[in-house]
Scaffold this motif. Structure first.
Motif, PDB file in Angstrom:
ATOM      1  N   GLU A 144       0.834  -1.207   0.000  1.00  0.00           N
ATOM      2  CA  GLU A 144       0.000   0.000   0.000  1.00  0.00           C
ATOM      3  C   GLU A 144       0.864   1.250   0.000  1.00  0.00           C
ATOM      4  N   ARG A 145       1.947   1.216   0.754  1.00  0.00           N
ATOM      5  CA  ARG A 145       2.850   2.368   0.797  1.00  0.00           C
ATOM      6  C   ARG A 145       3.428   2.654  -0.588  1.00  0.00           C
ATOM      7  N   ALA A 146       3.675   1.603  -1.354  1.00  0.00           N
ATOM      8  CA  ALA A 146       4.228   1.769  -2.700  1.00  0.00           C
ATOM      9  C   ALA A 146       3.147   2.035  -3.736  1.00  0.00           C
ATOM     10  N   GLY A 147       1.866   1.959  -3.324  1.00  0.00           N
ATOM     11  CA  GLY A 147       0.776   2.213  -4.251  1.00  0.00           C
ATOM     12  C   GLY A 147       0.514   1.086  -5.224  1.00  0.00           C
ATOM     13  N   ILE A 148       0.880  -0.159  -4.850  1.00  0.00           N
ATOM     14  CA  ILE A 148       0.695  -1.277  -5.777  1.00  0.00           C
ATOM     15  C   ILE A 148      -0.098  -2.420  -5.140  1.00  0.00           C
ATOM     16  N   ALA A 149      -0.822  -2.153  -4.068  1.00  0.00           N
ATOM     17  CA  ALA A 149      -1.581  -3.204  -3.387  1.00  0.00           C
ATOM     18  C   ALA A 149      -2.660  -3.799  -4.282  1.00  0.00           C
ATOM     19  N   ASP A 150      -3.126  -3.041  -5.250  1.00  0.00           N
ATOM     20  CA  ASP A 150      -4.161  -3.552  -6.147  1.00  0.00           C
ATOM     21  C   ASP A 150      -3.610  -4.570  -7.131  1.00  0.00           C
ATOM     22  N   ARG A 151      -2.306  -4.734  -7.170  1.00  0.00           N
ATOM     23  CA  ARG A 151      -1.673  -5.717  -8.049  1.00  0.00           C
ATOM     24  C   ARG A 151      -1.302  -6.989  -7.310  1.00  0.00           C
ATOM     25  N   ALA A 152      -1.833  -7.157  -6.088  1.00  0.00           N
ATOM     26  CA  ALA A 152      -1.476  -8.318  -5.278  1.00  0.00           C
ATOM     27  C   ALA A 152      -2.687  -8.873  -4.542  1.00  0.00           C
ATOM     28  N   SER A 153      -2.649 -10.174  -4.269  1.00  0.00           N
ATOM     29  CA  SER A 153      -3.611 -10.831  -3.381  1.00  0.00           C
ATOM     30  C   SER A 153      -2.844 -11.284  -2.158  1.00  0.00           C
ATOM     31  N   PHE A 154      -3.430 -11.077  -0.985  1.00  0.00           N
ATOM     32  CA  PHE A 154      -2.769 -11.417   0.277  1.00  0.00           C
ATOM     33  C   PHE A 154      -3.572 -12.534   0.938  1.00  0.00           C
ATOM     34  N   GLU A 155      -3.070 -13.768   0.831  1.00  0.00           N
ATOM     35  CA  GLU A 155      -3.787 -14.948   1.277  1.00  0.00           C
ATOM     36  C   GLU A 155      -3.194 -15.501   2.568  1.00  0.00           C
ATOM     37  N   HIS A 156      -4.032 -15.589   3.597  1.00  0.00           N
ATOM     38  CA  HIS A 156      -3.590 -16.102   4.887  1.00  0.00           C
ATOM     39  C   HIS A 156      -3.912 -17.587   4.985  1.00  0.00           C
ATOM     40  N   GLY A 157      -2.904 -18.390   5.325  1.00  0.00           N
ATOM     41  CA  GLY A 157      -3.132 -19.816   5.510  1.00  0.00           C
ATOM     42  C   GLY A 157      -2.062 -20.658   4.839  1.00  0.00           C
ATOM     43  N   ASP A 158      -2.381 -21.934   4.647  1.00  0.00           N
ATOM     44  CA  ASP A 158      -1.466 -22.911   4.058  1.00  0.00           C
ATOM     45  C   ASP A 158      -1.442 -22.729   2.542  1.00  0.00           C
ATOM     46  N   ALA A 159      -0.300 -22.341   2.013  1.00  0.00           N
ATOM     47  CA  ALA A 159      -0.187 -22.052   0.580  1.00  0.00           C
ATOM     48  C   ALA A 159      -0.555 -23.246  -0.282  1.00  0.00           C
TER      49      ALA A 159
END
Length: 223
Positions: A102-117
């Motif tokens: 978010e600080r870099a302004g690119i959070a919309d280009r990523a998914s943040f998945e919590h758990g076992d990959a």
């Protein structure tokens, strides 16, 4: 940390030659040093950016992302409409990764998945252009097997810690890969050797070792 993999002078030169770190990377490096948190470091990070750009990667999946260090380097080499999937079992670390993006302004280009990959990847369709394997060392082969059907000819699979890490003994890995019995080998060393043996003999992969950082096994899917 990596002087036993490449000479410190070569590591220093690689850092001077690679892409210039930005403010976010400098903050990440400071956090890693302060917390003693293992990352791939800027030398390998530069490779991640270059490989992402070379492969014209649109979709990247990471098995294990920590606080987003490697994913951020990948993102620097990707186009604005590309996407990287971060996975992390530690929710606090994953939230840190989101904050850095978010600080870099690119959070919309990523998914943040919590758990076992290994379970998370089941929810995603392929193909992925690049996959980074950096989860529990004893589960490396399991991770690759979970994503194999989502790779295309030319996809890259990168496995970190292919040479060493705190819980990995390089000599034990070499001995195990040569077919020797090593009763004292750690579970992590066995996991790395098992993974390297798997990709070495795989009929769809060509694999080479990138001797940077703590070692990265780079596999490409054949046509």
């Amino acid at each position: 940390m990596t002087a036993d993999v490449v000479p410190s002078e070569v590591e220093q030169l690689a850092g001077l030659l690679g892409p210039e770190p930005d403010e976010v990377i400098e903050t990440m490096d400071h956090h890693a040093d302060e917390q003693g948190f293992p990352t791939v470091g800027p030398e390998v990070g530069a490779w991640l950016s270059v490989l992402a750009r070379t492969a014209d990667a649109d979709r990247i999946f990471e098995f294990g992302s920590g606080f987003g260090y490697s994913a951020y380097w990948f993102a620097r080499g990707m186009a604005e409409d590309s996407h990287v999937v971060l996975t992390e079992i530690d929710e606090d670390e994953l939230e840190q990764a989101r904050e850095y993006f978010e600080r870099a302004g690119i959070a919309d280009r990523a998914s943040f998945e919590h758990g076992d990959a290994i379970k998370i990847v089941e929810r995603y369709d392929g193909p992925f252009d690049i996959v980074l394997v950096d989860n529990e060392k004893q589960r490396y082969r399991e991770a690759l097997q979970a994503v194999e059907s989502k790779l295309r000819p030319g996809s890259l699979v990168l496995a970190d810690n292919a040479i060493t890490a705190g819980v990995i003994d390089r000599d034990d890995v070499i001995a195990l890969l040569a077919g020797e019995s090593v009763e004292t080998a750690t579970e992590a060393s066995r996991g790395i050797a098992e993974y390297l043996d798997y990709v070495r003999d795989h009929d769809r992969l060509d694999t080479a070792l990138l001797p940077a950082g703590e070692g990265v096994a780079v596999s490409v899917v054949r046509e």
